[in-house]
Each structure stands twice: as structure tokens, then as C-alpha cells.
Write an enzyme that holds these catalytic residues in place. Structure first.
Site, short mmCIF file in Angstrom:
data_model
loop_
_atom_site.label_atom_id
_atom_site.label_comp_id
_atom_site.label_asym_id
_atom_site.label_seq_id
_atom_site.Cartn_x
_atom_site.Cartn_y
_atom_site.Cartn_z
NE ARG A 131 -1.89 1.94 3.39
CZ ARG A 131 -1.80 1.93 4.73
NH1 ARG A 131 -2.45 1.06 5.43
NH2 ARG A 131 -1.02 2.80 5.33
CG HIS A 158 -6.47 2.61 5.90
ND1 HIS A 158 -6.67 1.35 5.36
CD2 HIS A 158 -7.67 2.98 6.41
CE1 HIS A 158 -7.93 0.99 5.55
NE2 HIS A 158 -8.56 1.97 6.18
CE1 TYR A 169 0.56 2.73 8.88
CE2 TYR A 169 -0.75 4.32 10.11
CZ TYR A 169 -0.55 3.58 8.97
OH TYR A 169 -1.42 3.68 7.92
C1 LIG Z 1 -15.42 -5.38 10.43
C2 LIG Z 1 -14.63 -4.13 10.28
N1 LIG Z 1 -13.79 -3.77 11.28
C3 LIG Z 1 -13.08 -2.63 11.19
C4 LIG Z 1 -13.19 -1.83 10.11
C5 LIG Z 1 -12.39 -0.54 10.04
N2 LIG Z 1 -11.31 -0.70 9.06
C6 LIG Z 1 -11.46 -0.24 7.80
S1 LIG Z 1 -10.20 -0.69 6.84
C7 LIG Z 1 -9.39 -1.46 8.09
C8 LIG Z 1 -8.09 -2.16 7.82
C9 LIG Z 1 -8.22 -3.17 6.74
O1 LIG Z 1 -7.00 -3.70 6.38
P1 LIG Z 1 -6.88 -4.81 5.26
O2 LIG Z 1 -7.89 -5.88 5.48
O3 LIG Z 1 -5.48 -5.22 5.21
O4 LIG Z 1 -7.32 -4.08 3.92
P2 LIG Z 1 -6.67 -2.78 3.26
O5 LIG Z 1 -7.49 -1.62 3.73
O6 LIG Z 1 -5.25 -2.71 3.69
O7 LIG Z 1 -6.80 -2.98 1.79
C10 LIG Z 1 -10.13 -1.36 9.26
C11 LIG Z 1 -9.71 -1.91 10.56
C12 LIG Z 1 -14.08 -2.24 9.09
N3 LIG Z 1 -14.27 -1.51 7.98
N4 LIG Z 1 -14.77 -3.39 9.21
#
Ligand SMILES: Cc1ncc(C[n+]2csc(CCOP(=O)(O)OP(=O)(O)O)c2C)c(N)n1
Ligand SMILES: [Mg+2]
Lengths: 370, 329
Positions: free
Chosen positions: A256, A260, A269
Site C-alpha cells: 500500500r 490507508h 507508524y
Molecule cells: C469489520 C470491520 N472492522 C473494522 C473496520 C475498520 N477498518 C477499515 S479498513 C481497516 C483495515 C483493513 O485492512 P486490510 O484488510 O489489510 O485491507 P486494506 O485496507 O489494507 O486494503 C479497518 C480496521 C471495518 N471496515 N470493518
């Protein structure tokens, strides 16, 4: 006790755009000029779209936005490998795939701009963008099961982030996909970060691909910055799914490159050095160099294509900016198949509220959030 | 101002309460997504990792069922987990542990085990957030016997109520109205003094009408009370604060005095906390009422995505209009 699992790692083009395979089907992909040019064009378009979407957020013209910067090869490979009849069950960072499947730039912007109509387009069978993480995995196996029951020879592709693979929903979906031999392809976009949580503390296994082992489904790790390899593993997985051989788990290793979302500040971080190194692996340059080295893509073509991307994205932005918001009462549309008469008092309350609002200037002060 | 006084926002008060309680009680631990290195996506847990270490401030894998379930296990084994669910919209995966375990552990083991955990979650609309980030579903949780539901509406109450929640021997869902996370600063004295649970807070005295609200809507309720005062109508504004169990007697006393009651909440209209208050008033104060009880609420619809969320959220004007109607009744 047996040793830890061996996990296949697929890469056809390395970071320096050198071919590192002699595999026959790989060579077919590597020689497929039309496919590769199309992939390159989509990746370039996606990157410009992402860049402008972030700019719209920064200037207060859109909501919180998750850029797919650096992960374009995965999104484009999924989009190009799927057929129009397959079903996509996406997460929220699949902009390239949505565009390839006929989504409009205007609609993507509408979605991230806080308008329900952003999910109204695209192929009828595809599921909408999914924010509650990993819930889409369960839906995907439901769709796959429906396909099987209805005798449909298509496949489901569902995407998820590295963080999302920690949720029960994902593991439950893998499990049933293995138990029932469902026509589904799970694609993990392992971009190394789940907001601030690095891949290493998300899960103790060496690879996320090997989560397929416990479910009894084939799994492979692929260089997610190498369009050719991602495309080929997807093709193989889709073929398996469509011919009744069941599910596959693909872990695409990416990075990434951006925050985020626009609400995040990744400098809190992770080190700038790490990001700098990751830039040397990014997927667009890799494919561009490969194409240019063979004379399949010239500087003039590049210029013309960048201009075309600019035109398409700006056109989408104009369409986004010029669409009127829905009226207040639209909140009751599509709630039930038919608006229940017994709820009409709520509509009255809403009309009274709107009347009050119209006598005042609207105040809004958007704060950026996740 | 002395060293203990801080001019802080609501979210900073959450942080202050957490750090106070972690300093004074070794068994308090914090867990959740992004709470460690990042200090939480809203910075509610900022610096806790630096001060209290990895063992007590845990970045969990991304899994809400796990977070809630682990909190149940930790609480049942001597720790005081304060778990963060990043947004209330992702708390539903934790529901099973709240309904089937946390809320009934003491009851079903006849006191042998208990589950003194706190789950914190930001909630509510009005900040132009993505889908699933704006709902107010406190009523779902208020329906669970054995679970406490607490919602602060100012920095000082966030500090005092969070301390009380952490010290409570019961499981507490602590919902933080993120729309007012940073809207105001207030002097908060870091003296470790908790506020009582099961108690409403009367924020403004008035003789003419009782306004009951909680969370971010307290802001509009107080503004409405100021506008009404200009028309000569004095509203009493009560912050419910403890949603479950709730303090009916403070509300009853007020309504017996004013004879009018307007309940304000951001959550959907039907089957909500407002309905419970209204039913209780009908049971106990019907003959004291000079006008019907009214609610100013969100609608029974999916929370509109943010382009149109202002049509959904109760406003100062909505409250004023309803109070005026009640005065004229
Ligand atoms: C069930 C849930 N918990 C928390 C969140 C908040 N949240 C949004 S994105 C994220 C991190 C996701 O990381 P990853 O699965 O690696 O996907 P990326 O965003 O890096 O593509 C979090 C904790 C959410 N959207 N859904
Ligand atoms: Mg990730």
C-alpha cells in the site's frame, strides 16, 4: 509432526521487468500484446483516477477515500480475467476491477462522495462495495453455492485485504468453499498493512495463502506487482471453478504505497525508507518497461494515453460534480419493496423538517474519518 | 490552573481517563484495532503504548468477534479489559459475546465468575463518514439484560463516566459521540474522581418543559433551550448518560414539575430508548402531563449516506419546533 507447508510463489516478471520463468502458459501471457497493453492502459487510468479522487477529498469535494495506489495490477488482473457473467463480490479497494466491469468513474466518486447512487451501477449480479470487513467472503460463498444449485457454469471472485483474513467470516467462507467444492476464487490483496497493523503481527503464518490448506483448497502466493503472474493464476483458478473443481485461494503480495485512506497518516507508524523501497517494486513501471523494451509501447503512445486518461477522469469528475443530490425523501426509497402506508407519518415529519431547513442556510463542516 | 487541570476535548478526556486508570490499576489493559502504535484512529488511545507497554496495550488482529470474546476471557480471568471497537458499525460481530456471555456470566455461574469489561466505540453521524460509520444503535444494546450502556456528552462526563465504567464490576458498553469528539474544550481535573452511573445529569434548570437527550444531541438540545429562553420558555435539559439501566426518577421529578417532555435522539425513531422513556413516563406521570410526550429523532430508515445525512439528524430547529407545539398544546 510435519514441516511447515511449502507454498508456491508465482512471479513471471521481476522488479527489473526481466522474465524469470520458462513456464509455457506464462509465456503465452507474456506474448499476449493485446492483453498486456489493455492491462497497462487500465492500470494507468486507475492511477490517475486514484490521484484525482484523493485531490477531490483534500479540497473538500469528496469524503474519505481509500486509494489503490501500488495495487493496480491486482485490481486490473481480476477485472480482465473475469468474464462479464461471473460475479464479483468486492471489498472497498477494487476501483480498477469496478471500472473494468463497466463501473463509471462518476459512480465511484458518488459512492465515496456519500451518495447511495454510487452503488447502483455495474453488472446486475455483482455485489456492491463492502465496508464491514470480511462479510463479503460469506456472501461470496453464498453466491457460489447458488450458482452450483442453479447449475450455472460461472464463477465468483471475492477480494479481501490482509487484515480481513483474520476475521472468522473469511475462514468460515474458506472452510465451506472447500467442504462444498464451491466455484469461488478468493483473492487477498496483501498490501502489508491493515491501517497501522503490519502483516507480521496480523497472523503468525509465513503466508496468508496457506490458510487455504486447513480448508482443503488449493492456494498460491503471487507477486501482486506482476500483472502477468496475477492474471495467469486467476485464469487457472477461474477455470477450476467453472469446471466444477472448486475453490482457490490467491494471495497477491503488494504494497500500500499511500495512506490507508485520506483520513490516515501512515508516517505515524511506518518508515519512509520502507515506502521508498516499495516504490521500486511498483506494478505500472514494471509492465511499462517490459512493453517499452519490446517496442510494444512508445513514448508517443504513452503521451496520447495519459491525455486520454486525463480526459476520461475529468469527464467523470464533471459528471460527479454536476449531479444534484437526491431529495430528502429518497431516504425512504428502496427501504421496503413498497413504502408501507403505516409509515407515512414519518414522511410528514420529514417534509416539515425540510421546510424548516429551507428557511435556514445549511451549515456543514465535514471532518475526515475512516 | 494546577497540574491536574486540563483544557481538553471529549476524545482527549477519554485518553486521560484511560491513562489515569491504567496508572492506578495494573489489571487494566487496552485492546483493539490500531490502538497501539497508531493510538487509535481517533487518537483516543494515543501514547498509552509508550507509557504502559505492549503487554497492556494490544493491537489485535482485525477481528471484532475475537476482540469481544477475548475481553470476556480476560475479564473472567482477573483482568480489566477496555476494548475498542473502531466504529460502532463493526460491533455487530461482537454481539454474541455481549448477549450470550458478558452480560450473563455472573448470573449463570451464580456469582462464581463475572465479566467486568468495557467496550468503547465511537458512534453517531454528522461527520461525513463512509457507509456504516454513522449509525446510532444504542437501543440494540440497551435491550440486553445485564449489560450497562453509557454515553458521555462532554469532556468532563467522558472522563468521569469512563472511570466509573472501568471500575464497574459489570460489563459496560461505552459509546462515544464522535461528532462532538473535538467540538469543545472543557476543564477536566485529572483527580481520578468517577461520576456515578445510573444517574442522569440535569444540565439546565427550567420550569416549562423537560428535554431529555444523550450523546451528541445534547448539544442541539442545549442550543434549543437557549432559543426557547428568548421566547420566555424555560427548558430543563437532562442528559440521560446512563442509558441502561436508566435513572427514571430524575426525569419523573422534572416532568412532574414541567408537565411537558420532549425526548431527543439521533437513533431511529421506533423501538428506541426514547420509546422506553416515554412508556415509563406514561406509566408513572400521565396525570402530571399538560401535553403529550414527544420525540425528536432520526427516521426509521437506513441512515442516509452523508450527502443527505443532515435530513436525518435532529436539529436545534426541530427541537424548538416540537417544544413550541407542546407549549401551545
Ligand atoms: C469489520 C470491520 N472492522 C473494522 C473496520 C475498520 N477498518 C477499515 S479498513 C481497516 C483495515 C483493513 O485492512 P486490510 O484488510 O489489510 O485491507 P486494506 O485496507 O489494507 O486494503 C479497518 C480496521 C471495518 N471496515 N470493518
Ligand atoms: Mg491491507
Amino acid at each position: 509432526m510435519t514441516e511447515l507447508l511449502k507454498v508456491e510463489y508465482r512471479q513471471y516478471l521481476d522488479a527489473g521487468s526481466e522474465v524469470v520463468t520458462t513456464n509455457k502458459s506464462a509465456l503465452v501471457v507474456l506474448e499476449n500484446t493485446d492483453l498486456l497493453l489493455s492491462a497497462y492502459r487500465w492500470m494507468a487510468l486507475t492511477r490517475l483516477y486514484d490521484q484525482k479522487a484523493v485531490a477531490l477529498q483534500r479540497t473538500g469535494q469528496m469524503g474519505t477515500y481509500p486509494s489503490s495506489l501500488g495495487q493496480e495490477a491486482v485490481g486490473v488482473a481480476v477485472g480482465l480475467a473475469m468474464s462479464q457473467e461471473d460475479t464479483l463480490v468486492p471489498y472497498y479497494r477494487d476501483h480498477a476491477t469496478l471500472l473494468i466491469r463497466g463501473g463509471r468513474i462518476r459512480d465511484l466518486l458518488l459512492y465515496w462522495g456519500g451518495d447511495e447512487r454510487g452503488c447502483a451501477g455495474g453488472p446486475k449480479q455483482d455485489f456492491p462495495i463492502c465496508v464491514p470487513i470480511a462479510t463479503q467472503s460469506s456472501h461470496a460463498v453464498g453466491v457460489a453455492s447458488a450458482m452450483k444449485i442453479q447449475g450455472e457454469a460461472n464463477a465468483v471472485v471475492t477480494t479481501i485485504g490482509d487484515g480481513g483474513t483474520s476475521k472468522g467470516d473469511f475462514l468460515e467462507a474458506l472452510n465451506v468453499a472447500g467442504a462444498w467444492q464451491l466455484p469461488v476464487v478468493f483473492v487477498i490483496n496483501n498490501n502489508q498493512w491493515a491501517i497501522s497493523v503490519p502483516r507480521g503481527i496480523q497472523c503468525g503464518a509465513d503466508t496468508l495463502a496457506q490458510k487455504g490448506a486447513g480448508a482443503g483448497i488449493p492456494f498460491v502466493q503471487v507477486d501482486g506487482n506482476d500483472f502477468c503472474a496475477v492474471f495467469q493464476v486467476l485464469q487457472e483458478a477461474l477455470k477450476r471453478a467453472r469446471s466444477g473443481k472448486g475453490a482457490t485461494l490467491i494471495e497477491a503480495v503488494t504494497y500500500r504505497l499511500g495512506d490507508h485512506t485520506t483520513a490516515d497518516d501512515a508516517t505515524r507508524y511506518r518508515s519512509p525508507e520502507e515506502v521508498k523501497v516499495a516504490w521500486s517494486n511498483e506494478p505500472i513501471k514494471r509492465l511499462q518497461t517490459y512493453l517499452a523494451d519490446r517496442g510494444w509501447w512508445t513514448e508517443d503512445q504513452e503521451k496520447a494515453w495519459q491525455a486520454e486518461c486525463e480526459r476520461q477522469v475529468e469527464e467523470g469528475i464533471d459528471a460527479y460534480k454536476s449531479i444534484q443530490p437526491e431529495p430528502a425523501e429518497a431516504m425512504f426509497d428502496y427501504l421496503y419493496d413498497e413504502f408501507p402506508d403505516v409509515m407515512s407519518n414519518q414522511l410528514d415529519l420529514l417534509y416539515q423538517k425540510v421546510e424548516r431547513m429551507e428557511s435556514l442556510a445549511p451549515v456543514s463542516d465535514p471532518e475526515d474519518t475512516h | 490552573m494546577d497540574d491536574l487541570s486540563h483544557e481538553i476535548t471529549l476524545v482527549e478526556a477519554v485518553n486521560l481517563a484511560l491513562s489515569h486508570e491504567m496508572s492506578s490499576n495494573e489489571s487494566v489493559v487496552v485492546l483493539g484495532e490500531d490502538v497501539g502504535t497508531n493510538g487509535g484512529v481517533f487518537r483516543a488511545t494515543v501514547d498509552l503504548r509508550e507509557r504502559f507497554g505492549f503487554k497492556r496495550v494490544m493491537d489485535t488482529p482485525l477481528a471484532e468477534t475475537l476482540i469481544a470474546g477475548m475481553a470476556v476471557g480476560m475479564a473472567g480471568h482477573g483482568l480489566k479489559p477496555v476494548a475498542e471497537i473502531q466504529f460502532m458499525g463493526f460491533i455487530y460481530a461482537a454481539m454474541e459475546h455481549l448477549v450470550s456471555h458478558a452480560s450473563r456470566m455472573r448470573n449463570r455461574t451464580r456469582g462464581r465468575l463475572s465479566c467486568p469489561l468495557v467496550i468503547r466505540a465511537p458512534f453517531g453521524g454528522g461527520i461525513h463518514a463512509p457507509e456504516h460509520h454513522s449509525e446510532s444503535t444504542e437501543a440494540l444494546f440497551a435491550h440486553i439484560p445485564g449489560l450497562r450502556v453509557v454515553i458521555p456528552s462532554s469532556p468532563a462526563r467522558a472522563y468521569g463516566l469512563l472511570l466509573a465504567s472501568i471500575r464497574s464490576p459489570d460489563p459496560v458498553l461505552f459509546l462515544e459521540p464522535k461528532r462532538i469528539y473535538r467540538i469543545d474544550r472543557q476543564t477536566v481535573v485529572d483527580n481520578g474522581q468517577a461520576l456515578p452511573l445510573d444517574t442522569c445529569f440535569t444540565l439546565r434548570q427550567g420550569e416549562d418543559i423537560t428535554l431529555v437527550s444523550w450523546g451528541a444531541s445534547i448539544r442541539e438540545s442545549l442550543l434549543a433551550a437557549e432559543s426557547l429562553a428568548k421566547e420566555g420558555v424555560e427548558a430543563e435539559v437532562i442528559d440521560l448518560a446512563s442509558i441502561k439501566p436508566f435513572d427514571l426518577s430524575t426525569i419523573l421529578n422534572s416532568v412532574r414539575k414541567t408537565g411537558r417532555c420532549c425526548i431527543v435522539h439521533e437513533a431511529c425513531r421506533s423501538f428506541g430508548v426514547g420509546a422506553e422513556i416515554s412508556a415509563s413516563l406514561a406509566e408513572h406521570a400521565l396525570l402530571d402531563l399538560k401535553a403529550p410526550i414527544r420525540r425528536v429523532t432520526g427516521f426509521d430508515t437506513v441512515m442516509p449516506y452523508f450527502k443527505n445525512e443532515h435530513y436525518y439528524l435532529p436539529s436545534e430547529e426541530d427541537i424548538v419546533a416540537t417544544c413550541q407545539a407542546l407549549m401551545k398544546f
